[in-house]
Design an enzyme around this catalytic site. Structure first.
Site, PDB file in Angstrom:
ATOM      1  N   ASP A 141       0.861  -1.165   0.000  1.00  0.00           N
ATOM      2  CA  ASP A 141       0.000   0.000   0.000  1.00  0.00           C
ATOM      3  C   ASP A 141       0.913   1.236   0.000  1.00  0.00           C
ATOM      4  O   ASP A 141       2.134   1.135   0.114  1.00  0.00           O
ATOM      5  CB  ASP A 141      -0.969  -0.024   1.195  1.00  0.00           C
ATOM      6  CG  ASP A 141      -2.203   0.814   0.913  1.00  0.00           C
ATOM      7  OD1 ASP A 141      -2.152   1.697   0.035  1.00  0.00           O
ATOM      8  OD2 ASP A 141      -3.239   0.600   1.581  1.00  0.00           O
ATOM      9  N   GLU A 176     -10.376   6.763   4.397  1.00  0.00           N
ATOM     10  CA  GLU A 176      -9.355   6.181   5.282  1.00  0.00           C
ATOM     11  C   GLU A 176      -9.465   6.748   6.707  1.00  0.00           C
ATOM     12  O   GLU A 176     -10.560   6.960   7.208  1.00  0.00           O
ATOM     13  CB  GLU A 176      -7.966   6.375   4.670  1.00  0.00           C
ATOM     14  CG  GLU A 176      -7.870   5.730   3.263  1.00  0.00           C
ATOM     15  CD  GLU A 176      -6.454   5.663   2.719  1.00  0.00           C
ATOM     16  OE1 GLU A 176      -5.562   5.204   3.434  1.00  0.00           O
ATOM     17  OE2 GLU A 176      -6.260   6.046   1.540  1.00  0.00           O
TER      18      GLU A 176
HETATM   19  C1  BGC Z   1      -5.077   3.063   0.201  1.00  0.00           C
HETATM   20  C2  BGC Z   1      -5.256   2.047  -0.899  1.00  0.00           C
HETATM   21  C3  BGC Z   1      -5.125   2.708  -2.241  1.00  0.00           C
HETATM   22  C4  BGC Z   1      -3.808   3.423  -2.320  1.00  0.00           C
HETATM   23  C5  BGC Z   1      -3.592   4.149  -3.631  1.00  0.00           C
HETATM   24  C6  BGC Z   1      -3.822   3.857   0.016  1.00  0.00           C
HETATM   25  O1  BGC Z   1      -3.739   4.895   0.935  1.00  0.00           O
HETATM   26  O2  BGC Z   1      -5.038   2.407   1.451  1.00  0.00           O
HETATM   27  O3  BGC Z   1      -6.505   1.430  -0.768  1.00  0.00           O
HETATM   28  O4  BGC Z   1      -5.241   1.751  -3.254  1.00  0.00           O
HETATM   29  O5  BGC Z   1      -3.729   4.383  -1.286  1.00  0.00           O
HETATM   30  O6  BGC Z   1      -4.347   5.287  -3.726  1.00  0.00           O
HETATM   31  C1  BGC Z   2      -3.873   7.917  -0.644  1.00  0.00           C
HETATM   32  C2  BGC Z   2      -3.643   8.509  -1.962  1.00  0.00           C
HETATM   33  C3  BGC Z   2      -3.666   9.989  -1.782  1.00  0.00           C
HETATM   34  C4  BGC Z   2      -2.604  10.401  -0.784  1.00  0.00           C
HETATM   35  C5  BGC Z   2      -2.657  11.863  -0.503  1.00  0.00           C
HETATM   36  C6  BGC Z   2      -2.732   8.321   0.262  1.00  0.00           C
HETATM   37  O1  BGC Z   2      -2.823   7.709   1.501  1.00  0.00           O
HETATM   38  O2  BGC Z   2      -3.984   6.562  -0.787  1.00  0.00           O
HETATM   39  O3  BGC Z   2      -4.584   8.049  -2.876  1.00  0.00           O
HETATM   40  O4  BGC Z   2      -3.457  10.640  -2.990  1.00  0.00           O
HETATM   41  O5  BGC Z   2      -2.708   9.700   0.412  1.00  0.00           O
HETATM   42  O6  BGC Z   2      -1.627  12.238   0.405  1.00  0.00           O
END
Ligand code: BGC
Ligand code: BGC
Length: 606
Positions: free
Chosen positions: A254, A453
């Site tokens: 991730d 999240e």
């Molecule tokens: C998330 C994932 C996601 C990735 C890419 C992460 O923060 O937990 O589910 O696929 O970001 O955006």
């Molecule tokens: C997410 C990404 C997002 C980024 C922003 C990550 O945790 O998965 O999709 O663009 O945080 O800081």
């Protein structure tokens, strides 16, 4: 083995470092433009593809692979069809619908020149305070098991059959492996303290089904298990996933998840790769990840055998996806079939909205006739951004207004369509006030504002503690003897007893996506006065009796929800199930210790 983010690595840089993959994170678009067109997406995909090709001066270039979070439709793309979030689809209990949605999503992703989605999420959320509860189909693993194979099949096709990963199909990801729905107090990225049996019986089963359907990639989970981060957990990622479960695709980390394994970046990278991570998803510092990994190999911390294994897995997936033989991204795939925002996809999404609605209360006010005057109130009534929730154009789903959804309809749009031309009228009044004659009925649309999240983690499940305005509107309307229909937009069950009491009917619409008109389809009778669409959805999450009634899951020994798992009224039930008053005395605050959440696990039924 390094995946960089499009905002941080140009096509030239990707080619120079021979990176294997890129992603666009939530809220990242070609040129940083939220309104980037389908042609802009394709042009950027071509640019990465061509740069890599050129750099090798041979026909043996390893093609680049682009991944995106098409988690409820191709939801980062302007004009795309946005389907309901998983929690609503779980309520629909409809595998055929799931497969059709996956097919449509793959077509929209392929139309932008992208080959890979980070979906489906197979989390089984056990504590609804978790900010990712809405990405989970259900609190019980059966729904993830049923859906995993349908979604993976819809996205990728059937392994061994013609068309597998062919035009209009894309790679799927089982995410996140493993246990993320079971963290203590529902804390995102937290620790999971359950037994291995629980991990296996609740959380691994959906992944097992996805693997059986041929899912080609798996994303490691941010959580830890008994204090060890999964990104560094060799037993879970290598022994269980690649060994016992027989997964022969590759594991992607991730977002910077590999860095959470140790204090020192290089050590963290090495330990994560040794544990079984094959591809490093790097938020920003991809150069550092690249050098750290080389350093770890040169010191012998990571063996060449492990590198060979990771690379073999990645190449195998790229070969299965036909990347070595397919033309440039813009010339691949779904160019022939329905593309981004196609009317056929939007019709399907509207059907998904109808199927996902759950009716919790109805004293007979529903279904509505079309020739009535409807007052439409609440800040969710004409707000497509709010009805889509997180992971929509932006990461958090915030900062979007109706103009960001050129193909979408708000719930209010649907109420207007249902009444105008049928002798009725729908009037928008966010605060519920009206100047002239009282309306025949008021529909109040309210609920959670978008989040994603950890930003969505909560300490309790009380809705009115977050926002008391909808309750005030409902009570004012009832004092004036206007029947009220509540439509609740939410990513999880919440304690809404006061709102239930102030409503003649209460509908949970979850996070329905861009086709808000699907709500009106069910709330109103057909044009001829007959019932066109009854309610269909059933709760896939137990509904709490009070604001701290969590974890609350079907199968608990002292299971006592307000509405049980599987609950959902039909129109015919209206009279029989007329409920009394719901207890309003509980709030999020001041609950005695005896009322605190129980632990789950052992009580889970086989
Ligand atoms: C998330 C994932 C996601 C990735 C890419 C992460 O923060 O937990 O589910 O696929 O970001 O955006
Ligand atoms: C997410 C990404 C997002 C980024 C922003 C990550 O945790 O998965 O999709 O663009 O945080 O800081």
């Amino acid at each position: 083995m390094v995946q960089a983010e499009i905002a941080n690595a140009t096509p030239e840089e990707v080619a120079e470092f021979a990176l294997g993959s890129i992603l666009n994170g939530g809220g990242s678009f070609p040129g940083g433009d939220k309104h980037a067109s389908v042609d802009d997406w394709r042009a950027l995909a071509d640019a990465y593809h061509d740069a890599v090709r050129r750099s090798t001066q041979s026909d043996r270039a390893v093609p680049i692979l682009w991944g995106t979070d098409a988690v409820h439709g191709h939801s980062n793309v302007y004009g795309a069809t946005v389907f309901p979030h998983n929690i609503g689809l779980g309520a629909a209990r409809d595998g055929d619908l799931m497969e059709a949605i996956a097919v449509a999503t793959a077509q929209e992703v392929a139309a932008t020149g992208i080959d890979w989605t980070f979906a489906p999420t197979l989390a089984v959320a056990r504590d609804d305070r978790w900010g990712r509860t809405y990405e989970s189909y259900a609190e019980h693993p059966d729904v993830a098991v049923d859906y995993a194979s349908r979604v993976v099949t819809g996205l990728q096709g059937v392994p061994g059959e013609a068309g597998f990963l062919g035009p209009g199909r894309i790679l799927a990801t089982g995410k996140h492996f493993l246990g993320e729905g079971h963290t203590t107090d529902g804390r995102d990225q937290g620790d999971v303290a359950c037994t291995e049996e629980t991990l296996r019986d609740l959380h691994a089963r959906g992944h097992q089904a996805a693997i059986a359907a041929g899912v080609q990639t798996v994303m490691a989970a941010f959580n830890s298990w008994h204090g060890t981060k999964v990104h560094g957990h060799r037993y879970l990622l290598s022994d269980v996933l690649k060994g016992a479960l027989g997964f022969d695709g590759f594991v992607v980390s991730d977002w910077d998840g590999f860095l959470q394994v140790a204090e020192d970046r290089a050590e963290a990278t090495g330990r994560s790769v040794n544990a079984g991570v094959d591809m490093l998803m790097v938020g920003v510092e991809w150069r550092a990840a690249y050098h750290d990994l080389l350093q770890q190999v040169s010191t012998g911390a990571v063996s060449m055998a492990r590198i060979d294994d990771a690379v073999r897995r990645i190449l195998r997936v790229k070969a299965r996806a036909g990347l070595f033989s397919r033309p440039r991204p813009s010339r691949r795939g779904a160019v022939e079939g329905p593309g981004v925002g196609d009317p056929v996809h939007r019709k399907l999404a509207r059907r998904a909205v109808r199927r996902s609605l759950v009716l919790l209360k109805n004293d007979g006010v529903l279904p509505l006739r079309r020739d009535i005057r409807v007052l439409v109130a609440g800040d969710g009534a004409d707000n497509i951004g709010k009805q889509c929730g997180g992971w929509t154009l932006t990461w958090q789903g915030t900062g979007n207004d109706n103009t960001d959804f050129p193909n979408g309809t708000s719930l209010f749009d649907g109420f207007v369509q249902a009444t105008a031309n049928h002798g009725g009228a729908a009037t928008l009044s966010p605060d519920g006030e009206f100047a002239q004659d009282p309306p025949d009925v008021a529909i109040v649309v309210f609920g959670e504002d978008p989040y994603a999240e950890g930003d969505g983690d909560r300490d309790h499940l009380s809705y009115s503690a977050l926002d008391s305005e909808p309750l005030a509107i409902l009570r004012r309307l009832q004092e004036r003897r206007i029947p009220t229909v509540s439509v609740f937009l939410t990513g999880r069950p919440m304690w809404v007893n006061p709102e239930l009491n102030a409503s003649n009917a209460f509908v949970v619409a979850w996070l329905p996506g861009t086709e808000g008109g699907g709500v009106a389809d069910v709330l109103f009778r057909g044009p001829n006065g007959k019932l066109d669409h009854d309610f269909h959805g059933r709760l896939s999450f137990s509904w709490p009796r009070h604001a701290m009634h969590t974890p609350l899951n079907v199968g608990d020994t002292d299971y006592g929800p307000l509405f049980p798992y599987g609950f959902g009224l039909r129109y015919g039930d209206a009279a029989a199930d007329r409920p009394g008053r719901f207890d309003e005395s509980d709030s999020a605050r001041g609950l005695p210790a005896s009322d605190r959440p129980r632990t789950v696990g052992s009580a889970y039924p086989r």
